[in-house]
Design an enzyme around this catalytic site. Structure first.
Site, short mmCIF file in Angstrom:
data_model
loop_
_atom_site.label_atom_id
_atom_site.label_comp_id
_atom_site.label_asym_id
_atom_site.label_seq_id
_atom_site.Cartn_x
_atom_site.Cartn_y
_atom_site.Cartn_z
N HIS A 193 0.96 -1.07 0.19
CA HIS A 193 -0.11 -0.21 0.73
C HIS A 193 0.77 1.04 0.02
O HIS A 193 0.49 1.96 -0.27
CB HIS A 193 -0.97 -0.10 2.02
N LYS B 230 -18.55 -4.89 6.92
CA LYS B 230 -17.37 -5.41 6.70
C LYS B 230 -17.33 -5.71 8.64
O LYS B 230 -16.18 -5.45 8.18
CB LYS B 230 -16.72 -5.41 6.00
N ARG C 292 -1.69 -5.73 -9.34
CA ARG C 292 -0.79 -6.65 -8.17
C ARG C 292 -0.80 -7.62 -9.54
O ARG C 292 0.42 -8.18 -10.35
CB ARG C 292 -0.82 -7.44 -7.19
N SER D 258 -3.12 -7.92 2.87
CA SER D 258 -3.08 -7.58 3.33
C SER D 258 -3.94 -8.82 4.43
O SER D 258 -3.89 -9.50 6.06
CB SER D 258 -4.06 -7.26 4.42
#
Ligand code: ADP
Length: 169
Positions: free
Chosen positions: A17, A41, A91, A128
């Protein structure tokens, strides 16, 4: 003034990040790191306040980067803050399908462009969720998150493990 937002959950912030935020800070006059605080969430390791605190610390060296929370649609946040660029790190190809769909949806909602920054190769495997999983089983993640985050992560996982033991006894 060119403003951009780097959105995410940052549960917790990783070196991947930080790499994206730092590169975005060189492209835009102002960058807001926006932490999703949606109540749905609930399964987060860190609260929104804790995630923002960690981000504020690691973003301190970047004078044009600030941290904010957002609830609801990112596009509403963009409108409210006069932001026309969403920065996302890519990514792998697996990120692309979802990110393309999201970018197209967001630009259909408001006048906003998504800018993709390719991840630096050393962070292309970093997420993460994976950091949490590896750390839970005692893996060394010290090269993947900032030192302060590592301390908090180790502490939180130990608390969780202790609570789990208590539940079982
Ligand atoms: P989410 O909650 O959307 O899954 P994260 O908080 O994990 O998001 O990450 C936020 C954003 O940061 C991602 O959408 C991605 O753009 C970027 N990102 C996360 N990890 C990396 C990485 N290792 N390299 C580059 N970009 C990353």
């Amino acid at each position: 003034m060119r403003k951009a937002v780097c959105p995410g959950s940052f549960d917790p912030v990783t070196n991947g990040h930080i790499d994206i935020v730092s590169r975005a800070s060189q492209l835009f006059d102002e960058v807001v790191v926006a932490v999703g605080v949606n109540k749905s969430k609930a399964r987060r390791l860190f609260s929104a306040e804790e995630r923002m605190e960690m981000l504020e610390k690691v973003c301190a060296p970047f004078p044009n980067v600030s941290v904010a929370g957002f609830e609801g649609l990112l596009t509403t946040f963009c409108e409210q803050h006069g932001i026309r660029a969403i920065v996302k790190g890519l990514r792998a190809v697996s990120d692309f399908d979802y990110e393309l769909q999201m970018a197209q949806m967001n630009s259909s909602l408001v006048d906003v462009e998504t800018v993709f920054i390719p991840t630096s190769p050393e962070y292309s495997f970093l997420a993460s969720s994976l950091v949490k999983e590896v750390a839970t089983f005692g893996g060394d993640v010290s090269g993947l998150v900032p030192p302060d985050v590592l301390t908090r992560l180790t502490q939180r996982l130990a608390e969780r493990a202790a609570a789990g033991e208590e539940d079982r006894s």
